[in-house]
Structure formats: structure tokens, C-alpha cells
Design a protein around this motif. Structure first.
Motif, short mmCIF file in Angstrom:
data_model
loop_
_atom_site.label_atom_id
_atom_site.label_comp_id
_atom_site.label_asym_id
_atom_site.label_seq_id
_atom_site.Cartn_x
_atom_site.Cartn_y
_atom_site.Cartn_z
N VAL A 111 0.85 -1.20 0.00
CA VAL A 111 0.00 0.00 0.00
C VAL A 111 0.88 1.25 0.00
O VAL A 111 2.02 1.23 0.50
CB VAL A 111 -0.97 0.04 1.22
CG1 VAL A 111 -1.92 -1.14 1.20
CG2 VAL A 111 -0.20 0.07 2.54
N GLU A 134 0.85 4.95 1.40
CA GLU A 134 0.20 5.88 2.34
C GLU A 134 1.15 7.03 2.63
O GLU A 134 2.31 6.78 2.99
CB GLU A 134 -0.12 5.18 3.67
CG GLU A 134 -1.23 4.17 3.61
CD GLU A 134 -1.35 3.39 4.92
OE1 GLU A 134 -2.48 3.29 5.43
OE2 GLU A 134 -0.33 2.88 5.42
N ARG A 150 4.43 0.41 2.01
CA ARG A 150 4.71 -0.66 2.97
C ARG A 150 3.96 -1.91 2.54
O ARG A 150 3.03 -1.84 1.71
CB ARG A 150 4.33 -0.26 4.40
CG ARG A 150 2.87 -0.06 4.65
CD ARG A 150 2.63 0.35 6.11
NE ARG A 150 1.24 0.73 6.29
CZ ARG A 150 0.38 0.10 7.10
NH1 ARG A 150 0.78 -0.93 7.82
NH2 ARG A 150 -0.87 0.50 7.20
N ILE A 198 1.97 -5.55 3.80
CA ILE A 198 1.28 -6.22 4.91
C ILE A 198 1.01 -7.65 4.47
O ILE A 198 0.44 -7.87 3.40
CB ILE A 198 -0.05 -5.50 5.23
CG1 ILE A 198 0.22 -4.01 5.53
CG2 ILE A 198 -0.77 -6.16 6.39
CD1 ILE A 198 -1.01 -3.13 5.40
N MET A 199 1.43 -8.62 5.29
CA MET A 199 1.23 -10.04 4.96
C MET A 199 -0.06 -10.51 5.62
O MET A 199 -0.22 -10.40 6.84
CB MET A 199 2.42 -10.84 5.47
CG MET A 199 2.33 -12.32 5.18
SD MET A 199 2.58 -12.68 3.42
CE MET A 199 4.38 -12.47 3.29
N ILE A 200 -0.98 -11.04 4.84
CA ILE A 200 -2.28 -11.49 5.36
C ILE A 200 -2.37 -13.00 5.20
O ILE A 200 -2.18 -13.53 4.10
CB ILE A 200 -3.43 -10.76 4.63
CG1 ILE A 200 -3.27 -9.25 4.83
CG2 ILE A 200 -4.78 -11.20 5.18
CD1 ILE A 200 -3.19 -8.50 3.56
N ILE A 258 -8.02 -7.90 5.18
CA ILE A 258 -7.67 -6.49 5.19
C ILE A 258 -8.72 -5.76 4.37
O ILE A 258 -9.22 -6.30 3.38
CB ILE A 258 -6.24 -6.25 4.64
CG1 ILE A 258 -5.78 -4.82 4.95
CG2 ILE A 258 -6.16 -6.55 3.14
CD1 ILE A 258 -4.28 -4.64 4.79
N ILE A 304 -9.23 -2.50 2.17
CA ILE A 304 -8.56 -1.40 1.49
C ILE A 304 -9.60 -0.30 1.26
O ILE A 304 -10.54 -0.48 0.48
CB ILE A 304 -7.98 -1.86 0.13
CG1 ILE A 304 -7.01 -3.04 0.32
CG2 ILE A 304 -7.32 -0.70 -0.60
CD1 ILE A 304 -5.74 -2.68 1.05
N LEU A 356 -7.17 4.37 -1.80
CA LEU A 356 -5.82 3.93 -1.41
C LEU A 356 -5.18 3.10 -2.53
O LEU A 356 -5.74 2.08 -2.97
CB LEU A 356 -5.88 3.09 -0.13
CG LEU A 356 -4.50 2.66 0.42
CD1 LEU A 356 -3.74 3.87 0.97
CD2 LEU A 356 -4.65 1.60 1.49
#
Lengths: 123, 123
Positions: free
Chosen positions: A62, A64, A69, A71-73, A79, A81, A85
Motif C-alpha cells: 500500500v 500511504e 509498505r 502487509i502479509m495477510i 484487510i 482497502i 488507497l
């Protein structure tokens, strides 16, 4: 009206980056999709988008405040969004996702390219 | 904007039949709730409602065309109750659910009783 089993629905197709509709809740579609490799950077102007991981690992990049950065899901996690974004999903191994998003959502958001799918299949 | 882990969110509370908000996707809330025993019969006039089972087993009774039937929903499965359909969730053991429903939804639908929750907590 029957129940839906996510793993069973995901067993019905093999193509990647091609979301299938498996349900609707008022103005939203519930979809499943298989991802592997890197998608494009995109955003949706008005639609929020929920990614729930069923199997595998989703790496969500993402942007921002000018910074990037990742993000591991993992399975059992999601998550959301928010609209506006910039994000880019990717996955090293094939990853199975349940998506929730408004019916108006185009899979590539503000971008149209060879990965844009206009007519989604129902399974 | 951070990822959400369903099991972690469900570990934050113990009360049953009291949905908590864990996210929003445009006009819908994502909620988690713990159920055990029998709820009331109810329906929503305009809102569809998705029940996704995280742990346990959800027994969903529905009234269609004058007949009653029960559908057992297990982890990794969901059911979408379309608006207008009379239904009654129940669970023998404590069952953990992710709910998706429009923000306007009252948990007891057309019925108001001691189980109606007007102000939902965010966790």
C-alpha cells in the motif's frame, strides 16, 4: 438458498486473477479469486474492498502518505482497502481469497489493462 | 489501516448474542458474534445478512413456502439470508461467526426484545 463452502467453490476453477461471484449481500458481491505473482498498482475511487485469505499468503503493498509498505495477510485474516488507497496484491505461492466489494467494482479499479475482467462468472 | 485476525478479535470478548463491529466496506459492517442456544425467529425487511462460521456449528432454521428446514453451517462455510426470509440461528456448542450486513441492520430484525442491541461496540 443454500450454504456455500469456500474450499468447494475454489475447487471449481483454476484460472488466476479472475474473480468469480459466489453470493450477494444487498449492493455487495462476495467473490473468490486465485492469485499468484504480482498484480498491478490500482485504487478504487469509491469502493472499499475486503480481502479475506482462505489459503496461502497475500502480500498487500500500500502507498500511504508517500511511503510504501507491505502487509502479509494469512488464512483467517482480512484487510479492508479503503477507497482511494493505492494498493498492489501479490503472492509468492498460489493464494485463495474471498473478496467483498460493491457490485460496481472493476477488478483493476482505475486501471484498465489485460487483467481487467468486465463480465464476472457466477459459480 | 491494519489487517484483522478473526480469532484474535473473537478472543477480546465473552458475551453471546452481542455483535461487535470489526470493519466496514462502504455501506456494510463486518461484525463478529458468539452464539449458543436458540435465538428468536426474525427477518429483515430490506437487509440481506451473511453468516460465516469461524468455529463451531451454526444451525440455521428457515421458513420457506410454509415449510421449515434446518441448514448446518460449518467452519469455512457461509449462508446468505436474503431479506424477507424468516430465520432462527441456533448452536448447541458456542459458535463463532463473522457477520456481513448493511449498517442499518438491527440484530433482531423486525423484532425488538431483550436481545436487541442498539449500540454496537467496535473492537
Amino acid at each position: 438458498m443454500e450454504k456455500v463452502n469456500l474450499v468447494q467453490k475454489l475447487s471449481l476453477f483454476n484460472d488466476q486473477y479472475s474473480p468469480k461471484i459466489i453470493g450477494e449481500v444487498n449492493d455487495l458481491y462476495v467473490k473468490v479469486v486465485k492469485l499468484q505473482g504480482e498484480f498491478v498498482w490500482y485504487h478504487h475511487d469509491v469502493e472499499d474492498e475486503l480481502f479475506f485469505v482462505v489459503n496461502g499468503a497475500l502480500n498487500m503493498a500500500v502507498r500511504e502518505d508517500g511511503a510504501e509498505r507491505e502487509i502479509m495477510i494469512l488464512p483467517g485474516e482480512f484487510i479492508i482497502i479503503p477507497h482511494g488507497l493505492e494498493h498492489r496484491p501479490s503472492a509468492d505461492e498460489e493464494t485463495h481469497i474471498m473478496l467483498l466489494e460493491p457490485k460496481s467494482t472493476l477488478n483493476t479499479g482505475n486501471v484498465e489493462n489485460e487483467r481487467t475482467v468486465h463480465e464476472l462468472q457466477r459459480i
